[in-house]
Motif scaffolding. Structure first.
Motif, short mmCIF file in Angstrom:
data_model
loop_
_atom_site.label_atom_id
_atom_site.label_comp_id
_atom_site.label_asym_id
_atom_site.label_seq_id
_atom_site.Cartn_x
_atom_site.Cartn_y
_atom_site.Cartn_z
N SER A 105 0.83 -1.20 0.00
CA SER A 105 0.00 0.00 0.00
C SER A 105 0.87 1.25 0.00
CB SER A 105 -0.91 0.01 1.22
OG SER A 105 -0.17 0.34 2.37
N LYS A 142 -6.65 -1.48 -7.20
CA LYS A 142 -7.45 -1.62 -5.99
C LYS A 142 -7.12 -2.92 -5.28
CE LYS A 142 -11.48 1.18 -7.20
NZ LYS A 142 -12.93 1.18 -7.49
N ASP A 143 -7.10 -2.83 -3.94
CA ASP A 143 -6.92 -4.02 -3.12
C ASP A 143 -8.30 -4.64 -2.90
OD1 ASP A 143 -6.66 -5.86 -1.10
OD2 ASP A 143 -5.16 -4.70 -0.01
N THR A 180 -9.23 -6.96 -0.96
CA THR A 180 -9.52 -7.34 0.42
C THR A 180 -9.68 -6.13 1.35
OG1 THR A 180 -7.23 -7.45 1.19
CG2 THR A 180 -8.11 -9.38 0.02
N ASP A 181 -9.34 -4.96 0.86
CA ASP A 181 -9.45 -3.76 1.71
C ASP A 181 -9.80 -2.57 0.83
OD1 ASP A 181 -9.09 -1.52 3.34
OD2 ASP A 181 -7.43 -2.44 4.44
N ARG A 204 -7.53 0.62 0.47
CA ARG A 204 -6.18 0.54 -0.08
C ARG A 204 -6.07 0.43 -1.58
NH1 ARG A 204 -2.89 -3.99 3.13
NH2 ARG A 204 -3.62 -3.49 5.21
N TYR A 205 -4.94 0.93 -2.06
CA TYR A 205 -4.50 0.65 -3.42
C TYR A 205 -3.16 -0.07 -3.33
CZ TYR A 205 -7.97 4.12 -4.80
OH TYR A 205 -9.13 4.79 -4.98
N MET A 206 -2.99 -1.13 -4.07
CA MET A 206 -1.70 -1.81 -4.07
C MET A 206 -0.80 -1.20 -5.13
SD MET A 206 -1.86 -3.81 -1.61
CE MET A 206 -0.54 -5.01 -1.69
#
Lengths: 143, 143
Positions: free
Chosen positions: A57, A89-90, A92-93, A96-98
């Motif tokens: 992140s 985009k993450d 699972t969350d 967050r952005y990965m």
DNA sequence: AGATATTCGTATGCATGCAAACGTTAATTA
DNA sequence: TAATTAACGTTTGCATGCATACGAATATCT
């Protein structure tokens, strides 16, 4: 210790003043060697993302480079604009952005590595090899 | 030296990276000790103007503190806004303004001196007294 | 489960810091 | 003396860097 020694204060002998000048000098050397406008912080950020734990992140990356969230935002935006890292985009969350490096970003790291090595050498050039090692060791202890 | 050693590059051992973190740490310590928002650079500027050759032009002062003209402009403007230094036309050179400290500026220097001494000590606190002296000496040599 | 904390990314304001360009004035050189 | 060069201060644009505040989403605690 006499009172006159207590009154003594010379700017050129203060750590803070000297650290500022040393940092300025390094940034100047960095800019001389790196032609395309990539900054020292941008390289550190890119390198961390590539050589450390990989995709992560934005805030996590910032912490690994010693930047707060506001500063990180700007640095990452510029790296994305240059097409050196990418954001997704993450799943699972939702907050967050990965972040991950692009092929272009990874290629730039490899191209730049010899130059950043030279930059470290040039920055330490006024010192003898022994002094340089001492200096870096003390800097690490200070951080 | 083997090739694998040549490939070795660790961010935590690079002067530039460490200098940046050390500088950040110092600025943080400075801000902790100085309550009224005076910055490290502002103190250096004020101190130079008071303890060096006295009244001088803006650019000359900037040079003595290691700032370019654009940066100096901003720092000096803020010091004038706070009423710590003053500006008057140089009768012999229509381009210049002569800068000097105000009574308020001189009083602030005296009040702040004990604290900036403490800041230097705190910044060097992770090092032994001997290491601290070594470090400052190496920093001076580097600048 | 429900209330509270924390974390995520974002945005704004301010302070250094440099590059570059600008008009004005002084110094140098031809 | 005239032309050129240099120095003065200023402005703009961009990059780090921190404080602060914000809504949204996740974690933690009761």
């Amino acid at each position: 210790m006499t009172e006159s020694q207590e009154q003594h204060y010379v700017l050129e002998e203060q750590v803070g003043y000297l650290l500022r000048l040393a940092n300025q000098r390094h940034l100047s050397i960095f800019a001389e060697h790196i032609v395309d406008g990539l900054t020292s912080v941008q390289f550190s950020t890119l390198f961390r993302l590539r050589k450390e734990a990989g995709p992560m992140s934005q805030n996590a990356l910032g912490r690994l480079v010693g930047m707060d969230a506001a500063t990180t935002k700007g640095v990452v935006s510029r790296l994305i604009s240059r097409g050196l890292i990418q954001m997704e985009k993450d799943p699972t969350d939702k907050r967050r952005y990965m972040l991950s490096t692009t092929q272009k970003g990874r290629a730039l790291i490899e191209d730049t590595l010899p130059r950043v090595r030279q930059i470290s050498e040039d920055t330490l050039a006024p010192l003898t090899p022994h002094e340089a090692k001492q200096f870096v060791a003390l800097l690490k202890k200070l951080t």
